[in-house]
Design a protein around this motif. Structure first.
Motif, PDB file in Angstrom:
ATOM      1  N   ILE A   3       0.797  -0.799  -0.104  1.00 24.06           N
ATOM      2  CA  ILE A   3       0.120   0.134  -0.137  1.00 24.06           C
ATOM      3  C   ILE A   3       1.029   1.259  -0.200  1.00 24.06           C
ATOM      4  N   THR A   4       2.128   1.158   0.542  1.00 31.21           N
ATOM      5  CA  THR A   4       2.813   2.030   0.576  1.00 31.21           C
ATOM      6  C   THR A   4       3.982   2.649  -0.191  1.00 31.21           C
ATOM      7  N   LEU A   5       5.081   1.456  -1.205  1.00 32.48           N
ATOM      8  CA  LEU A   5       6.274   1.739  -1.559  1.00 32.48           C
ATOM      9  C   LEU A   5       5.584   1.626  -2.354  1.00 32.48           C
ATOM     10  N   ILE A   6       4.018   1.087  -3.166  1.00 31.72           N
ATOM     11  CA  ILE A   6       3.630   1.402  -4.959  1.00 31.72           C
ATOM     12  C   ILE A   6       3.428   2.640  -5.114  1.00 31.72           C
ATOM     13  N   PRO A   7       2.686   3.368  -3.981  1.00 27.00           N
ATOM     14  CA  PRO A   7       2.541   4.923  -4.632  1.00 27.00           C
ATOM     15  C   PRO A   7       4.348   6.041  -4.582  1.00 27.00           C
ATOM     16  N   PHE A   8       4.280   5.918  -3.278  1.00 28.88           N
ATOM     17  CA  PHE A   8       5.827   6.323  -2.817  1.00 28.88           C
ATOM     18  C   PHE A   8       6.132   6.321  -4.117  1.00 28.88           C
ATOM     19  N   LEU A   9       6.912   4.712  -5.058  1.00 31.29           N
ATOM     20  CA  LEU A   9       8.025   4.774  -5.731  1.00 31.29           C
ATOM     21  C   LEU A   9       7.284   5.218  -7.327  1.00 31.29           C
ATOM     22  N   ILE A  10       5.690   5.345  -7.414  1.00 31.45           N
ATOM     23  CA  ILE A  10       5.294   5.904  -8.360  1.00 31.45           C
ATOM     24  C   ILE A  10       5.502   7.495  -8.511  1.00 31.45           C
ATOM     25  N   LEU A  11       5.430   7.812  -6.925  1.00 27.92           N
ATOM     26  CA  LEU A  11       5.284   9.513  -6.689  1.00 27.92           C
ATOM     27  C   LEU A  11       7.242   9.635  -6.978  1.00 27.92           C
ATOM     28  N   ASP A  12       7.402   9.069  -6.521  1.00 28.35           N
ATOM     29  CA  ASP A  12       9.423   9.199  -6.273  1.00 28.35           C
ATOM     30  C   ASP A  12       9.623   9.305  -8.390  1.00 28.35           C
ATOM     31  N   ILE A  13       9.295   8.500  -9.246  1.00 25.47           N
ATOM     32  CA  ILE A  13       9.172   8.599 -10.396  1.00 25.47           C
ATOM     33  C   ILE A  13       9.026  10.066 -11.111  1.00 25.47           C
ATOM     34  N   ILE A  14       7.950  10.185 -10.877  1.00 27.34           N
ATOM     35  CA  ILE A  14       7.145  11.528 -10.955  1.00 27.34           C
ATOM     36  C   ILE A  14       8.090  12.723 -10.975  1.00 27.34           C
ATOM     37  N   VAL A  15       8.132  13.069  -9.783  1.00 26.70           N
ATOM     38  CA  VAL A  15       8.985  13.872  -9.114  1.00 26.70           C
ATOM     39  C   VAL A  15      10.799  14.042  -9.292  1.00 26.70           C
ATOM     40  N   TYR A  16      11.425  12.717 -10.136  1.00 24.71           N
ATOM     41  CA  TYR A  16      12.307  12.246 -11.233  1.00 24.71           C
ATOM     42  C   TYR A  16      12.424  12.808 -11.954  1.00 24.71           C
ATOM     43  N   SER A  17      11.196  12.701 -13.021  1.00 23.52           N
ATOM     44  CA  SER A  17      11.043  13.091 -14.452  1.00 23.52           C
ATOM     45  C   SER A  17      10.733  14.363 -14.533  1.00 23.52           C
ATOM     46  N   LEU A  18       9.937  14.837 -13.139  1.00 22.37           N
ATOM     47  CA  LEU A  18       9.996  16.151 -12.964  1.00 22.37           C
ATOM     48  C   LEU A  18      11.095  17.164 -13.278  1.00 22.37           C
ATOM     49  N   SER A  19      11.975  16.986 -12.293  1.00 18.10           N
ATOM     50  CA  SER A  19      13.032  18.075 -11.436  1.00 18.10           C
ATOM     51  C   SER A  19      13.965  17.538 -12.881  1.00 18.10           C
ATOM     52  N   SER A  20      14.482  15.957 -13.277  1.00 18.31           N
ATOM     53  CA  SER A  20      15.473  16.196 -14.158  1.00 18.31           C
ATOM     54  C   SER A  20      15.340  16.845 -15.511  1.00 18.31           C
ATOM     55  N   LEU A  21      14.157  17.925 -15.571  1.00 25.00           N
ATOM     56  CA  LEU A  21      13.931  18.714 -16.790  1.00 25.00           C
ATOM     57  C   LEU A  21      14.717  20.484 -16.012  1.00 25.00           C
ATOM     58  N   PHE A  22      14.357  20.629 -14.601  1.00 27.87           N
ATOM     59  CA  PHE A  22      14.752  21.853 -14.556  1.00 27.87           C
ATOM     60  C   PHE A  22      16.534  21.897 -13.757  1.00 27.87           C
ATOM     61  N   LEU A  23      16.357  20.928 -13.516  1.00 26.77           N
ATOM     62  CA  LEU A  23      17.330  20.260 -12.456  1.00 26.77           C
ATOM     63  C   LEU A  23      18.538  19.189 -12.810  1.00 26.77           C
ATOM     64  N   SER A  24      18.765  19.280 -14.494  1.00 26.31           N
ATOM     65  CA  SER A  24      19.148  17.953 -14.836  1.00 26.31           C
ATOM     66  C   SER A  24      20.921  17.745 -13.819  1.00 26.31           C
ATOM     67  N   GLY A  25      21.260  17.458 -13.062  1.00 26.21           N
ATOM     68  CA  GLY A  25      22.371  16.339 -12.546  1.00 26.21           C
ATOM     69  C   GLY A  25      21.990  17.028 -11.086  1.00 26.21           C
ATOM     70  N   PHE A  26      21.200  17.671 -10.626  1.00 22.63           N
ATOM     71  CA  PHE A  26      20.994  17.458  -9.795  1.00 22.63           C
ATOM     72  C   PHE A  26      19.793  16.584  -8.626  1.00 22.63           C
ATOM     73  N   GLU A  27      19.353  16.402  -9.464  1.00 24.69           N
ATOM     74  CA  GLU A  27      17.653  15.712  -9.183  1.00 24.69           C
ATOM     75  C   GLU A  27      17.511  15.338  -7.614  1.00 24.69           C
ATOM     76  N   TRP A  28      18.965  14.779  -7.145  1.00 21.55           N
ATOM     77  CA  TRP A  28      18.933  14.248  -5.782  1.00 21.55           C
ATOM     78  C   TRP A  28      19.122  15.320  -4.902  1.00 21.55           C
ATOM     79  N   MET A  29      19.065  16.553  -5.005  1.00 21.61           N
ATOM     80  CA  MET A  29      18.879  17.430  -4.166  1.00 21.61           C
ATOM     81  C   MET A  29      16.890  17.703  -4.039  1.00 21.61           C
TER      82      MET A  29
END
Length: 350
Positions: free
Chosen positions: A261-287
């Protein structure tokens, strides 16, 4: 003949259901889960990596045929090794201090948990202050038992160490195999003894609380009762082993469900956040991703703790319900707390 370990199952189930679901109170769940979590809860080999590296022929002269025996990194290696050696002892001391503090907190929380379940009212700080003294008594008893256990274990392992230092040969391997089997056997025996001792200590906690006696005196009272009615306790140990296995399977199923219940939504959220942040913070997504993952881990731990809490509460209610029947002299005041009728309980908790 009635077996109290069986009779206590239905009673403890009803008490657990009433405590946690009649009515459902999320803040009560959080406090009880925190208490159960608090209940739950070093060395060296005489050398270090830098000295070994320096003495291997690579850190000092790089070999006998080198032009010079001078190692310019030698002073630096020595300084780092000295710093590490100086840091080991404080680290070990800090670790031991942390273990001691957690053992004391766990001992106090044992009393807080019993009072919270019996009264059906979790007053964390009030109960903690009330049972600091008895918690310290329990802490001393547990510490003495642990030291005795470690001493006996060391004496049992000592011959095995001597055998290990013997010259090699056919008899050495036979001795090693026999030594390993002996150590495993002793560990199993010690685990059984520790479980039996832990059972007596757990039963003595409500006796100490509601008979208003010291923890050691309560343990002696439980042992005296055991000599008079040992059959119930033997059956209790067997029943608790079976019940613990069943409850463990249920807890595992709930844990897997919580993970899904918890990990699957978290993984989906992480993928979305990573994809969006890579558009504006390429190389600094970890921040962006790192703080999010930390928050998710905290939420996940809280969810796991809350999900497993009812199983711990049920097992503790089962032990208390057994003691209520087996040692009626303890006079555990269920009737003033969890066993009050619904309308009375509402006024009691208000």
């Amino acid at each position: 003949m009635d077996w109290y370990v069986i009779d206590a199952i239905g009673v403890s189930y009803e008490r657990t259901k009433k405590c946690l679901f009649k009515p459902f109170d999320l803040w009560k769940w959080v406090k009880l889960a925190m208490v159960l979590a608090l209940v739950g809860g070093g060395g060296g080999h005489g050398g270090n990596l830098f000295n070994s590296f320096s003495n291997s022929g690579m850190g000092s002269g790089y070999g006998h045929d080198h032009i010079s025996d001078y190692d310019p990194l030698g002073p630096i290696d020595g300084a780092i090794a000295s710093m590490l050696s100086a840091a080991v002892l404080p680290f070990i001391m800090l670790l031991l201090l942390l273990i001691i503090v957690l053992m004391y907190i766990s001992s106090v929380m044992e009393f807080v948990l019993v009072e919270s379940l019996v009264s059906n009212n979790i007053r964390f700080w009030e109960y903690t202050r009330r049972f600091l003294g008895r918690g310290f008594q329990l802490f001393l008893i547990r510490t003495a038992s642990l030291l005795l256990f470690l001493l006996v274990l060391a004496l049992a392992v000592l011959p095995f160490i001597f055998v290990y230092d013997m010259p090699s040969g056919d008899h050495l391997w036979l001795s090693l195999i026999g030594g390993v089997m002996m150590v495993v056997f002793l560990l199993i025996v010690f685990v059984i003894i520790a479980s039996v001792l832990g059972s007596f200590i757990s039963m003595s906690i409500p006796v100490a609380m509601y008979c208003n006696i010291g923890v050691l005196s309560a343990i002696l009272e439980v042992l005296r009762k055991f000599r008079l009615d040992w059959q119930q306790i033997v059956v209790y140990w067997v029943g608790r082993a079976v019940l613990g296995a069943i409850v463990g399977i249920g807890a595992l199923a709930i844990t897997i469900l919580v993970v899904l219940i918890t990990l699957i939504p978290f993984l989906i959220l992480d993928i979305i956040v990573y994809s969006l942040s890579s558009l504006f913070l390429s190389g600094f997504e970890w921040m962006v991703l790192l703080p999010l993952v930390l928050v998710e881990m905290i939420f996940f731990i809280i969810a796991m703790t809350l999900a497993s809490m009812p199983f711990g509460a049920f097992l503790k209610y089962h032990m208390l319900s057994f003691v209520e029947k087996w040692y009626p002299e303890a006079s555990i005041p269920f009737g003033q707390g969890i066993d009050i009728k619904a309308e009375e309980t509402t006024g009691f908790l208000a």
